[in-house]
Design an enzyme around this catalytic site. Structure first.
Site, PDB file in Angstrom:
ATOM      1  N   ARG A 262       0.869  -4.504   5.593  1.00 40.83           N
ATOM      2  CA  ARG A 262      -0.534  -4.163   5.376  1.00 40.83           C
ATOM      3  C   ARG A 262      -1.393  -5.395   5.558  1.00 40.83           C
ATOM      4  NH1 ARG A 262      -0.083  -0.329   0.023  1.00 40.83           N
ATOM      5  NH2 ARG A 262       0.585   1.574   1.081  1.00 40.83           N
ATOM      6  N   ARG A 277       0.288  -8.908  -4.117  1.00 43.74           N
ATOM      7  CA  ARG A 277      -0.384  -8.314  -2.960  1.00 43.74           C
ATOM      8  C   ARG A 277      -0.007  -9.120  -1.718  1.00 43.74           C
ATOM      9  NH1 ARG A 277      -4.491  -4.699  -3.241  1.00 43.74           N
ATOM     10  NH2 ARG A 277      -4.883  -5.226  -5.420  1.00 43.74           N
ATOM     11  N   GLU A 349      -0.425  -1.097 -11.101  1.00 47.42           N
ATOM     12  CA  GLU A 349       0.166  -0.029 -10.288  1.00 47.42           C
ATOM     13  C   GLU A 349       1.478  -0.469  -9.660  1.00 47.42           C
ATOM     14  OE1 GLU A 349      -0.399   2.009  -5.961  1.00 47.42           O
ATOM     15  OE2 GLU A 349      -2.186   1.119  -6.871  1.00 47.42           O
ATOM     16  N   SER A 352       2.395   5.246  -6.423  1.00 45.90           N
ATOM     17  CA  SER A 352       1.434   6.336  -6.286  1.00 45.90           C
ATOM     18  C   SER A 352       2.178   7.533  -5.737  1.00 45.90           C
ATOM     19  CB  SER A 352       0.292   5.957  -5.334  1.00 45.90           C
ATOM     20  OG  SER A 352      -0.652   5.140  -5.964  1.00 45.90           O
ATOM     21  N   ARG A 391       6.962  -5.347  -6.486  1.00 41.76           N
ATOM     22  CA  ARG A 391       6.296  -5.194  -7.783  1.00 41.76           C
ATOM     23  C   ARG A 391       7.304  -4.898  -8.890  1.00 41.76           C
ATOM     24  NH1 ARG A 391       0.101  -3.032  -7.300  1.00 41.76           N
ATOM     25  NH2 ARG A 391      -0.500  -4.461  -5.633  1.00 41.76           N
TER      26      ARG A 391
END
Length: 430
Positions: A262, A277, A349, A352, A391
């Site tokens: 990403r 991130r 988070e 999802s 994560r």
């Protein structure tokens, strides 16, 4: 993508869904564009019919030697041919305009999704585990003494720039163990089919799951025209791209461990320290292909699968329903799982889980044949992290950290670490 027929039948419901998403009503302009497109098509068909009729009459006129009538009809045929081509070109342009407009609109949220503007309006629905009581001040993962030697951001920056990491030694092995543990749990306990897919895909695949055309800047495109996948949601979901499958084959439940990429566009200045991130990371991704009747229930099942990973690892978490303003582009409802990070003193988070209805299937033209016969219907798709491996590594390191800089590791990982139970303050597994 939205169904133009549904918008024609109930424009009020369509506008209500957009309003809940924080957008202005658009049914009027969409239906006006649709009417213009359909009008051009109807006129083109009428002109084509007139052309065919005149062509037959011209043949008859020539047969009986009426040259004057033949020339008049031949001119009419030519004129109607040009008119048909012009109207068809106009209809095609309007069709593309309508398609681009519908492609750029987010999915309609389920009625149960809370209305809100941003993350502050999300609703917590579950909490599991209690943050561990510590008699020392916890630090973030990259500050733990035993982690520092195995998490090298300086070398990664030399190799690739910002937002990359080189993992070494015990830390790298824990990272690998987490991915293997997640995959094994999903295929043995949750009956998901282990799948391995490419990380380079064609533009049509990115279009199918909604990354294109609107979110191209969030992903990486190669010079050869392929795209690096943001997650294997793209490849797993597109396994039914353009297919007509048998209803008896549903649901299809898949899981894959992959590298993900990403650009993190729009995240400048956010989470710049550590691994939270990154431009390149790993995920264990779950995807289900199902039908309209079981889609919502499947969403609950997939959420349970993701939660089970955190519970087996003993990591405190909470599950929230995203509000309409915080929900992703392609989702009808999303559950976010947020894991407790003592170094940040907050939940962050880690997964999802989204139900997309037939939104992606319309873009992919992926359908199933009903068991009792009848017209093919679009499949319904779901995707969810099970989990983000990097994560999960952060959460394991921070929740297991000790005052001396070592890390106690979850029992679920011990078999994947050759029986090792802790990461020492020296960075070695013991």
């Amino acid at each position: 993508m939205h169904d133009i027929r549904a918008i024609r039948e109930n424009p009020t419901a369509f506008d209500t869904a957009l309003t809940r998403r924080g957008l202005e009503p658009l049914s009027s302009s969409i239906l006006s564009l649709d009417a213009d497109r359909r009008g051009r098509i109807a006129h083109a068909e009428a002109a084509q019919a007139e052309q065919n009729k005149a062509s037959k009459e011209a043949g008859a006129a020539k047969g009986r030697g009426d040259e004057a009538e033949f020339e008049r009809l031949r001119a009419l045929v030519s004129a109607k041919k040009d008119e048909t081509a012009s109207l068809q070109a106009e209809a095609a342009a309007l069709d593309e305009q309508l398609r681009e407009l519908l492609m750029g609109l987010p999915n309609a949220p389920l009625e149960t999704v809370p209305v809100g503007k941003d993350e502050n309006d999300n609703v917590e629905i579950r909490r599991w585990g209690e943050p561990r009581g510590l008699d020392f001040t916890p630090v973030e993962h990259f500050e733990i003494a035993g982690v520092k030697a195995g998490m090298d951001f300086e070398t990664a920056a030399k190799l690739s720039g910002a937002r990359f990491v080189v993992l070494k030694g015990g830390v790298a092995r824990i990272h690998r163990a987490l991915a293997q543990f997640m995959i094994d749990l999903h295929i043995t306990d949750h009956a998901l089919e282990e799948t391995w897919t490419p990380v380079l895909v064609l533009s049509d695949m990115m279009l199918g799951t909604g990354q294109l055309p609107k979110f191209g800047e969030d992903s990486y495109q190669t010079r050869e025209g392929w795209w690096l996948i943001p997650t294997s949601e793209v490849t797993l979901t597109n396994t039914v791209h353009g297919d007509l499958v048998e209803h008896a084959s549903l649901p299809r439940r898949m899981v894959a461990h992959s590298q993900c990429f990403r650009s993190e566009a729009g995240s400048a200045g956010r989470d710049t320290a550590g691994m939270l991130r990154q431009h390149q990371f790993e995920k264990v991704e779950m995807v289900s292909i199902t039908d309209a009747e079981t889609g919502v229930a499947e969403h609950g099942r997939m959420t349970d699968c993701a939660q089970a990973v955190l519970e087996r690892l003993g990591l405190p978490y909470r599950t929230i329903v995203l509000c309409t303003g915080d929900m992703g582009f392609g989702a009808r409802i999303t559950h976010d799982l947020e894991v407790w990070l003592p170094g940040q003193d907050k939940y962050r988070e880690i997964s999802s889980v989204s139900y997309c209805g037939d939104f992606q299937a319309r873009r992919m033209n992926a359908r199933y044949r009903p068991e009792g016969g009848g017209k093919p219907e679009f499949v319904h798709t779901l995707n969810g992290s099970g989990l983000a491996v990097g994560r999960a590594l952060i959460a394991v390191l921070e929740n297991g950290q000790q005052a001396d800089g070592s890390v106690e590791l979850p029992a679920a990982l011990h078999p994947y670490l050759g029986g090792k139970t802790r990461l020492g303050a020296d960075g070695k597994l013991a």
